[in-house]
Design a protein around this motif. Structure first.
Motif, PDB file in Angstrom:
ATOM      1  N   SER A   9       0.840  -1.205   0.000  1.00  0.00           N
ATOM      2  CA  SER A   9       0.000   0.000   0.000  1.00  0.00           C
ATOM      3  C   SER A   9       0.876   1.257   0.000  1.00  0.00           C
ATOM      4  CB  SER A   9      -0.945  -0.011   1.201  1.00  0.00           C
ATOM      5  OG  SER A   9      -0.206  -0.014   2.394  1.00  0.00           O
ATOM      6  N   SER A  10       2.117   1.147   0.482  1.00  0.00           N
ATOM      7  CA  SER A  10       3.038   2.293   0.480  1.00  0.00           C
ATOM      8  C   SER A  10       3.660   2.539  -0.894  1.00  0.00           C
ATOM      9  CB  SER A  10       4.178   2.076   1.485  1.00  0.00           C
ATOM     10  OG  SER A  10       3.688   1.749   2.754  1.00  0.00           O
ATOM     11  N   LEU A  11       3.419   1.601  -1.820  1.00  0.00           N
ATOM     12  CA  LEU A  11       4.025   1.720  -3.149  1.00  0.00           C
ATOM     13  C   LEU A  11       2.973   1.642  -4.242  1.00  0.00           C
ATOM     14  CD1 LEU A  11       6.678  -0.701  -1.943  1.00  0.00           C
ATOM     15  CD2 LEU A  11       7.351   1.494  -2.890  1.00  0.00           C
ATOM     16  N   ALA A  12       1.714   1.832  -3.850  1.00  0.00           N
ATOM     17  CA  ALA A  12       0.613   1.578  -4.773  1.00  0.00           C
ATOM     18  C   ALA A  12       0.553   2.561  -5.925  1.00  0.00           C
ATOM     19  CB  ALA A  12      -0.709   1.571  -4.013  1.00  0.00           C
ATOM     20  N   ASP A  13       0.993   3.804  -5.702  1.00  0.00           N
ATOM     21  CA  ASP A  13       0.987   4.778  -6.803  1.00  0.00           C
ATOM     22  C   ASP A  13       2.112   5.804  -6.600  1.00  0.00           C
ATOM     23  OD1 ASP A  13       0.094   6.576  -4.866  1.00  0.00           O
ATOM     24  OD2 ASP A  13      -2.008   6.324  -5.410  1.00  0.00           O
ATOM     25  N   ALA A  14       2.184   6.744  -7.529  1.00  0.00           N
ATOM     26  CA  ALA A  14       3.298   7.706  -7.488  1.00  0.00           C
ATOM     27  C   ALA A  14       3.263   8.558  -6.218  1.00  0.00           C
ATOM     28  CB  ALA A  14       3.232   8.602  -8.722  1.00  0.00           C
ATOM     29  N   GLY A  15       2.060   8.906  -5.776  1.00  0.00           N
ATOM     30  CA  GLY A  15       1.940   9.717  -4.553  1.00  0.00           C
ATOM     31  C   GLY A  15       2.534   8.986  -3.362  1.00  0.00           C
ATOM     32  N   GLN A  16       2.224   7.692  -3.269  1.00  0.00           N
ATOM     33  CA  GLN A  16       2.747   6.896  -2.155  1.00  0.00           C
ATOM     34  C   GLN A  16       4.268   6.760  -2.264  1.00  0.00           C
ATOM     35  OE1 GLN A  16       0.242   7.225  -0.104  1.00  0.00           O
ATOM     36  NE2 GLN A  16       0.477   5.161   0.698  1.00  0.00           N
ATOM     37  N   ILE A  17       4.767   6.541  -3.483  1.00  0.00           N
ATOM     38  CA  ILE A  17       6.221   6.385  -3.657  1.00  0.00           C
ATOM     39  C   ILE A  17       6.940   7.690  -3.295  1.00  0.00           C
ATOM     40  CG2 ILE A  17       8.056   5.936  -5.360  1.00  0.00           C
ATOM     41  CD1 ILE A  17       6.194   3.846  -6.613  1.00  0.00           C
ATOM     42  N   SER A  18       6.316   8.820  -3.576  1.00  0.00           N
ATOM     43  CA  SER A  18       6.938  10.093  -3.190  1.00  0.00           C
ATOM     44  C   SER A  18       7.034  10.181  -1.669  1.00  0.00           C
ATOM     45  CB  SER A  18       6.132  11.282  -3.705  1.00  0.00           C
ATOM     46  OG  SER A  18       6.136  11.247  -5.109  1.00  0.00           O
ATOM     47  N   LYS A  19       5.988   9.705  -0.987  1.00  0.00           N
ATOM     48  CA  LYS A  19       6.034   9.699   0.491  1.00  0.00           C
ATOM     49  C   LYS A  19       7.186   8.812   0.978  1.00  0.00           C
ATOM     50  CE  LYS A  19       1.062  10.070   1.328  1.00  0.00           C
ATOM     51  NZ  LYS A  19      -0.098   9.299   1.788  1.00  0.00           N
ATOM     52  N   VAL A  20       7.314   7.660   0.315  1.00  0.00           N
ATOM     53  CA  VAL A  20       8.387   6.726   0.697  1.00  0.00           C
ATOM     54  C   VAL A  20       9.744   7.425   0.571  1.00  0.00           C
ATOM     55  CG1 VAL A  20       9.624   4.629  -0.065  1.00  0.00           C
ATOM     56  CG2 VAL A  20       7.124   4.602   0.156  1.00  0.00           C
ATOM     57  N   MET A  21       9.938   8.128  -0.542  1.00  0.00           N
ATOM     58  CA  MET A  21      11.242   8.794  -0.751  1.00  0.00           C
ATOM     59  C   MET A  21      11.462   9.883   0.301  1.00  0.00           C
ATOM     60  SD  MET A  21      11.885   8.840  -4.822  1.00  0.00           S
ATOM     61  CE  MET A  21      10.389   9.614  -5.348  1.00  0.00           C
ATOM     62  N   ASP A  22      10.404  10.650   0.608  1.00  0.00           N
ATOM     63  CA  ASP A  22      10.529  11.690   1.640  1.00  0.00           C
ATOM     64  C   ASP A  22      10.949  11.075   2.974  1.00  0.00           C
ATOM     65  OD1 ASP A  22       9.739  13.569  -0.191  1.00  0.00           O
ATOM     66  OD2 ASP A  22       7.633  13.632   0.483  1.00  0.00           O
ATOM     67  N   ILE A  23      10.299   9.963   3.301  1.00  0.00           N
ATOM     68  CA  ILE A  23      10.610   9.301   4.587  1.00  0.00           C
ATOM     69  C   ILE A  23      12.067   8.860   4.611  1.00  0.00           C
ATOM     70  CG2 ILE A  23      10.161   7.197   5.945  1.00  0.00           C
ATOM     71  CD1 ILE A  23       7.171   7.487   5.066  1.00  0.00           C
ATOM     72  N   VAL A  24      12.500   8.215   3.538  1.00  0.00           N
ATOM     73  CA  VAL A  24      13.871   7.694   3.502  1.00  0.00           C
ATOM     74  C   VAL A  24      14.874   8.853   3.598  1.00  0.00           C
ATOM     75  CG1 VAL A  24      15.575   6.457   2.089  1.00  0.00           C
ATOM     76  CG2 VAL A  24      13.209   5.623   2.227  1.00  0.00           C
ATOM     77  N   LEU A  25      14.593   9.919   2.872  1.00  0.00           N
ATOM     78  CA  LEU A  25      15.556  11.028   2.833  1.00  0.00           C
ATOM     79  C   LEU A  25      15.537  11.858   4.119  1.00  0.00           C
ATOM     80  CD1 LEU A  25      15.038  12.091  -0.878  1.00  0.00           C
ATOM     81  CD2 LEU A  25      16.919  10.759   0.095  1.00  0.00           C
ATOM     82  N   ALA A  26      14.497  11.691   4.935  1.00  0.00           N
ATOM     83  CA  ALA A  26      14.414  12.469   6.181  1.00  0.00           C
ATOM     84  C   ALA A  26      15.402  11.974   7.237  1.00  0.00           C
ATOM     85  CB  ALA A  26      12.993  12.402   6.732  1.00  0.00           C
ATOM     86  N   ASP A  27      15.961  10.774   7.035  1.00  0.00           N
ATOM     87  CA  ASP A  27      16.874  10.230   8.042  1.00  0.00           C
ATOM     88  C   ASP A  27      18.063   9.575   7.320  1.00  0.00           C
ATOM     89  OD1 ASP A  27      18.209   8.816   9.981  1.00  0.00           O
ATOM     90  OD2 ASP A  27      16.405   7.956  10.891  1.00  0.00           O
ATOM     91  N   PRO A  28      19.256  10.154   7.467  1.00  0.00           N
ATOM     92  CA  PRO A  28      20.415   9.610   6.739  1.00  0.00           C
ATOM     93  C   PRO A  28      20.752   8.160   7.123  1.00  0.00           C
ATOM     94  CG  PRO A  28      21.007  11.570   8.049  1.00  0.00           C
ATOM     95  CD  PRO A  28      19.558  11.324   8.285  1.00  0.00           C
ATOM     96  N   ALA A  29      20.202   7.685   8.250  1.00  0.00           N
ATOM     97  CA  ALA A  29      20.473   6.288   8.636  1.00  0.00           C
ATOM     98  C   ALA A  29      19.669   5.304   7.781  1.00  0.00           C
ATOM     99  CB  ALA A  29      20.134   6.086  10.113  1.00  0.00           C
ATOM    100  N   ARG A  30      18.661   5.809   7.083  1.00  0.00           N
ATOM    101  CA  ARG A  30      17.819   4.913   6.259  1.00  0.00           C
ATOM    102  C   ARG A  30      18.514   4.638   4.933  1.00  0.00           C
ATOM    103  NH1 ARG A  30      12.694   8.280   8.258  1.00  0.00           N
ATOM    104  NH2 ARG A  30      12.221   7.015  10.064  1.00  0.00           N
ATOM    105  N   ARG A  31      19.331   3.604   4.928  1.00  0.00           N
ATOM    106  CA  ARG A  31      20.183   3.346   3.759  1.00  0.00           C
ATOM    107  C   ARG A  31      19.729   2.129   2.967  1.00  0.00           C
ATOM    108  NH1 ARG A  31      25.523   4.174   4.750  1.00  0.00           N
ATOM    109  NH2 ARG A  31      25.739   3.498   2.599  1.00  0.00           N
TER     110      ARG A  31
END
Ligand code: ASP
Length: 451
Positions: A9-31
């Motif tokens: 559900s977190s990857l279901a469409d482009a809007g969700q994938i953008s959220k995923v990228m924001d989350i990952v980029l918000a914390d440099p430990a998320r590698r």
């Protein structure tokens, strides 16, 4: 370093994938980012994995695959278009799917897994591309090159333990962000194999264990793990902030939906803290699942109830003096390939709780006949439609009255208890009830402990 797994559900469409990228980029430990295949965009939508299964079925039945193939390609194409990734990646995905369709169908299980794996594989490639487009240093890493070796049955594969060493070596040192597809790996003979459905959680957990991550973050579509199933108790608001692995395991056993307890086993074994979080509410801290935590005495962490059990109840006068009685009973079950869940016993009685789906009518008839013949009981009875209630909390140990609260609440609602079982470590107890009382019982216990 954190391993983050994102569900369908977190990857279901482009809007969700953008959220995923924001989350990952918000914390440099998320590698390290582990992804599922795109899931449902709304209730009536179909998961890409299900579209792929339909595609594989059509190919195996030698039917025209044009339409089911288009359904899969269209899902990726719409995501790629909205993320402005260009045509090339969609063409590559279509080419990849066609190559999979053309692969050997000699073993239909392997063929099916080859198609199912395309969901996660292409999802990871697409997400890696989306990061790159944002100017982030990110790359796709696949199970074959990195050493995710699986073995066993198609659709139900398990990890070959050598993988841990191989994965640790691959990821001993790397730059940027790695996007890794969940759900599948390769056998030593090169064939594709998938974990059971929902298996991207397993991949995330394995990677977290292999690279000894500081945290395994599992992003899904709920804010927390709740102390009770919100479908049964919709008024539950407050989630669990921290729970132990064994609390999770006991609750998952009794049907707690968020996690499959076997999926997180690799992370639990490696003592990696697990954080369940919501992609749609990234500011929420979610639920931490850890080895040990501070507890408030007299508190319950969660209540769950699972249906679908049956119970063999055996009575025999002076059973307690008969050496080897239980042993013989277990021999019968083993010889009939019946796994049991619990064996609560009394002085002259013993009962065996079994999952009903593993106990067909013919097995039941054979087992009962053998018990009568080989153990000469006074009576043997099989009851069906049996449910197990589970009350779990590290805070229950050494606290008087925890069980009394449950029995009083059930009595108040006229619910009969047919079995009570408390483990010696006192952090959980289970209560056997009739299936028809399950929902009522969970509500009664919720208001007794949390109301
Ligand atoms: N895509 C697979 C499924 O739908 C695996 C997963 O999402 O974890 O079961």
């Amino acid at each position: 370093m954190k391993v983050c797994k994102f569900g369908g559900s977190s990857l279901a469409d482009a809007g969700q994938i953008s959220k995923v990228m924001d989350i990952v980029l918000a914390d440099p430990a998320r590698r390290m980012v582990v992804v599922s295949a795109p899931g449902k965009r709304n209730k009536s939508d179909t998961k890409v994995t299900d579209l792929l299964i339909a595609l594989a079925d059509a190919a195996l039945a030698k039917k025209d695959t044009t339409k089911p193939l288009k359904a899969v390609v269209d899902r990726y194409a719409s995501i790629a278009k909205e993320l402005k990734l260009g045509e090339d990646i969609v063409k590559e995905i279509e080419k990849d799917l066609k190559a999979r369709i053309a692969s050997s169908k000699k073993d239909s299980g392997i063929f099916m897994d080859t198609l199912k794996a395309a969901g996660e594989d292409n999802s990871a490639k697409l997400v890696a591309e989306a990061f790159t487009k944002r100017g982030v240093k990110a790359r796709y890493a696949g199970p074959k090159e990195t050493g995710m070796i699986l073995e066993g049955e198609s659709g139900n594969a398990t990890l070959n333990p050598e993988s841990y060493r191989k994965l640790a070596k691959t990821f001993a040192d790397f730059e940027g962000i790695v996007v890794y597809p969940g759900f599948f790996g390769y056998r030593k003979d090169g064939t594709v194999a998938t974990f059971p459905r929902g298996g991207s959680d397993i991949t995330g957990s394995i990677l977290a264990a292999a690279i000894r991550a500081d945290v395994y973050e599992n992003f899904t579509d709920v804010d927390n793990v709740y102390p009770v199933d919100p479908r049964i108790v919709p008024e539950v608001k407050e989630g669990i902030d921290t729970m132990t692995y064994r609390e999770m395991r006991e609750l998952a056993y009794a049907g707690f939906g968020v996690f499959n307890d076997e999926a997180i086993f690799p992370a639990v074994q490696a003592r990696i803290p697990i954080n369940v979080r919501n992609t749609n509410h990234p500011a929420e801290p979610g639920t931490m699942i850890v080895q040990s935590r501070r507890v408030i005495p007299g508190t319950v962490t969660g209540i769950a109830a699972a249906d679908g059990f049956c119970n063999i109840i055996i009575d025999k006068y002076c059973m307690n003096r008969e050496v080897g009685f239980t042993h013989k009973l277990l021999d019968i079950l083993q010889e009939e390939h019946v796994a049991y869940e619990h064996i609560p016993s009394g002085i002259d009685s013993i009962s065996v709780v079994i999952r009903a789906d593993k106990f067909t009518k013919s097995t039941e008839n054979r087992v009962v006949a053998r018990i009568k013949r080989e153990l000469s009981p006074d009576s043997v009875l099989v009851t069906h439609n049996y449910a197990i209630l589970m009350v779990v909390g590290e805070g229950m140990a050494f606290s008087a009255g925890m069980l009394a609260k449950a029995t009083a609440a059930l009595a108040e609602h006229g619910i009969n208890i047919s079995m009570v079982n408390q483990g010696a470590s006192e952090f959980s107890f289970m209560i056997g009830i009739k299936s028809e009382d399950r929902v009522k019982a969970v509500r009664a216990l919720y208001s007794a402990y949390f109301g």
